[in-house]
Design an enzyme around this catalytic site. Structure first.
Site, PDB file in Angstrom:
ATOM      1  CG  HIS A 192      24.439  42.128 -24.989  1.00 46.98           C
ATOM      2  ND1 HIS A 192      23.195  41.879 -25.480  1.00 46.98           N
ATOM      3  CD2 HIS A 192      24.350  42.034 -23.651  1.00 46.98           C
ATOM      4  CE1 HIS A 192      22.366  41.693 -24.479  1.00 46.98           C
ATOM      5  NE2 HIS A 192      23.046  41.779 -23.352  1.00 46.98           N
ATOM      6  CD  GLU A 435      14.923  39.427 -19.122  1.00 45.73           C
ATOM      7  OE1 GLU A 435      15.870  39.028 -19.814  1.00 45.73           O
ATOM      8  OE2 GLU A 435      14.350  40.507 -19.338  1.00 45.73           O
TER       9      GLU A 435
HETATM   10  C1  PEP Z   1      17.488  36.974 -22.335  1.00 45.69           C
HETATM   11  O1  PEP Z   1      17.879  37.510 -21.291  1.00 45.69           O
HETATM   12  O2  PEP Z   1      17.441  35.741 -22.493  1.00 45.69           O
HETATM   13  C2  PEP Z   1      17.089  37.797 -23.485  1.00 45.69           C
HETATM   14  C3  PEP Z   1      16.553  37.257 -24.550  1.00 45.69           C
HETATM   15  O3  PEP Z   1      17.336  39.129 -23.422  1.00 45.69           O
HETATM   16  P1  PEP Z   1      18.772  39.801 -23.679  1.00 45.69           P
HETATM   17  O4  PEP Z   1      19.689  38.730 -24.160  1.00 45.69           O
HETATM   18  O5  PEP Z   1      18.580  40.883 -24.674  1.00 45.69           O
HETATM   19  O6  PEP Z   1      19.117  40.294 -22.318  1.00 45.69           O
HETATM   20 MG    MG Z   2      17.585  39.622 -20.950  1.00 48.61          MG
END
Ligand code: PEP
Ligand code: MG
Length: 588
Positions: A192, A435
């Protein structure tokens, strides 16, 4: 001069003094009295945290040995010795058993005592050990609390932040104007901190293993987020080359944004490119970089760094303002993803401690088990839908039941609003993130319940490969071109086409020149990414026709059976480089 190679996490270049951030060691930890009959449990917590810390250190040492072949793992071996020190262990246990202190407070008390002793010594060697103690203490506390306590980083001058790792809460607290770049020991291109760095257009390199112990606060370094390197003590000619690269990258970005709308193909037609955004992170630059809409609004960032949950009104204002902003972009659309907490996105107060949060009660599961939170967010999004072209997206969908349940709640909230006379878009589109591998496998069934899919490759790769997206030691497994991942993406796209619904990719792999273009070739309707990458992907698409894309889609299918993720990636790269002779210039 030393150049340390890491993962190219957020494009861009920075040079400047470093600020070494040591995290949790600097913040207060909870202190409370443990009930008499819970003392044994508390000792067990302490023991588990120490074992986990030891395991992490051993892994780190083995990665260092493999990667660098250097013998300077001594500093971490010394950490292991401190961790094993019987006197320190006894003292800490004593605080738990005798004083009934919680494990965090006991660790802090032991560390404070040892720090005082070391600081009193005249010997510089022992004074230096204070930093080691800080490090160990931070690691144990991190393991005990499950996540960082959100320390404030006291930045005074523009600096490159060097840290072990940064949590989303720590990153969003940083004053943007003072952060020139990020370089972290841990992390990966989809952790993140990486996504935030991209959203903030701050260059970043992660996975540097031990950079925190190799730099001195204040020393000037060169950070190359495009190629993934940090140079310490650069010489004159390296500085000159670095400045040339900076110039070239700026020129390319300007050039890319002057032309046709983002995602326009050479033959006409397009794969529109949208931006991923985090509320709280400035929206500036998104239009300039060519975003045609907002493909992913990560609503959970409204929950970070606060004691109370955002109210319906606060959420409504945030969603409405974002919807209005999106209306000013050429396609005018915004997809608001509902609260995606859990895993590595922990929110104080509402994230419960789970032994395996990545597989826990997160995202849509959390929403379905906290109906009040779900309903409040739906109300706020629906109200905002009267101010723009808004879609709702459910995160981490793993089975049909979740979509069924969610749709009952949505209808209920819609009728409440209708009976209150509150305006909202009655035809609002609802979508599911794909996902989790199970979702891709049952995409045909899921497609009956939604109007669109958005493939979140950040998590899809993680869950398919069982490789933590933020852990640099398994980064070699974390590859979107792994044949297993490609199969799941193909199944999802095909299911969407059969059902006549739209499908996009909003994982960061969309911003990878080789992979993002592959998703376009495999038939997704649009791509969504950190806006700093839009000019790059757009420029590559501008060199290709529909026929080229059809040919490119065949590349992963025409490699020899049994090819690895890297071999597929290389085959794609070779094909693209042959088609676009100046590809390397574009990529620099
Ligand atoms: C992902 O998992 O690809 C996504 C876009 O969500 P995040 O990165 O916020 O988990
Ligand atoms: Mg995600």
């Amino acid at each position: 001069m030393t150049t340390i190679a890491g993962l190219a996490t957020a494009r861009g270049f920075a040079s400047g003094p470093v600020f070494v951030y040591r995290g949790d060691g600097q913040v207060p930890v909870p202190e409370y009295l443990v009930e008499r009959d819970r003392v044994d449990d508390e000792l067990m917590r302490l023991k588990r945290a120490v074992v986990e810390t030891k395991r992490d250190l051993e892994t780190l040492i083995s990665i260092l040995r493999q990667r660098t072949g250097r013998s300077d793992v001594r500093v971490f071996e010394c950490h292991l010795m401190i961790l094993d020190d019987e006197a320190l262990k006894k003292e800490t246990k004593g605080y738990v058993v005798r004083d009934r202190l919680n494990a965090e407070a006991a660790v802090r008390r032991t560390a404070n005592g040892a720090r005082r002793q070391f600081e009193r010594m005249n010997d510089p060697y022992f004074r230096e050990r204070v930093r080691d103690l800080d490090d160990i203490e931070r690691r144990i506390l991190k393991s005990l609390t499950g996540f960082s306590s959100g320390a404030h980083i006291e930045l005074r001058t523009p600096s490159i932040i060097i840290a072990d790792d940064l949590t989303p809460s720590e990153t969003v607290q940083l004053p943007r104007e003072l952060v020139l770049g990020f370089a972290t020991n841990g992390g990966s291109t989809t952790s993140h901190v990486a996504l935030l760095a991209r959203a903030l257009a701050i260059p970043a390199v992660t996975g540097l293993v031990d950079i925190t112990s190799r730099v001195k606060p204040g020393e000037v370094v060169l950070l190359d987020g495009t190629n993934g390197a940090v140079t310490l003590n650069p010489d004159e000619s390296t500085i000159r080359q670095f400045n040339d690269l900076v110039e070239r990258q700026l020129e390319l970005a300007e050039e890319a944004t002057r032309g046709a709308p983002a995602g326009t193909l050479k033959s006409g037609g397009d794969i529109p490119i949208y931006a991923n955004i985090h509320p709280g992170v400035p929206l500036a630059g998104i239009r300039e970089q060519g975003a045609r809409g907002i493909g992913l609004y990560r609503s959970e960032y409204l929950w970070l760094n606060r004691e109370m949950e955002p109210t319906e009104e606060e959420q409504f204002v945030a969603y409405r303002d974002a919807a209005k902003f999106a209306s000013g972009l050429s396609d005018g659309v915004i997809t608001i993803r509902m609260l995606d907490i859990g895993g590595d996105k922990l929110v104080r107060g509402i994230s419960s401690k789970e032994s395996n949060p990545f597989l826990g009660n997160r995202s849509i599961r959390y929403l379905l088990s906290h109906r009040d939170v779900f309903r409040t967010q739906l109300r706020a999004i629906l109200r905002a839908s009267a101010f723009g072209h808004v879609s709702i997206m459910y995160p981490m969908v793993s089975c049909v039941d979740e979509l069924r349940e969610a749709s009952v709640i949505l209808s209920d909230v819609k009728s409440d609003l209708a009976s209150e006379g509150v305006p909202y878009d009655r035809d609002i589109h609802v979508g599911a993130m794909i996902e989790v591998p199970s979702a891709a496998l049952i995409a045909d069934e899921l497609a009956r319940h939604v109007q669109f899919f958005s493939i979140g490759t950040n998590d899809l790769v993680q869950y398919t490969m069982a490789a933590d997206r933020g852990n640099e030691s398994v980064a070699h497994l974390y590859q979107p071109t792994n044949p297993a991942v490609l199969k799941l993406v193909r199944m999802t796209v095909d299911a969407a086409k059969r059902a006549g619904i739209s499908v996009s990719v909003c994982g960061e792999s969309a911003a990878d020149p080789i992979v993002g273009v592959l998703w376009a070739a495999m038939g997704v309707d649009h791509l969504s990414m950190s806006s700093t990458y839009i000019p790059l992907i757009s420029k590559i698409l501008a060199h290709l026709t529909r026929e080229d894309l059809a040919e490119y889609a065949q590349v992963p299918l025409s490699v020899p059976v049994g090819s690895t993720a890297q071999e597929i990636f290389d085959a794609c790269h070779t094909w693209l480089a042959a088609k676009i002779p100046n590809l390397d210039d574009i990529l620099i």
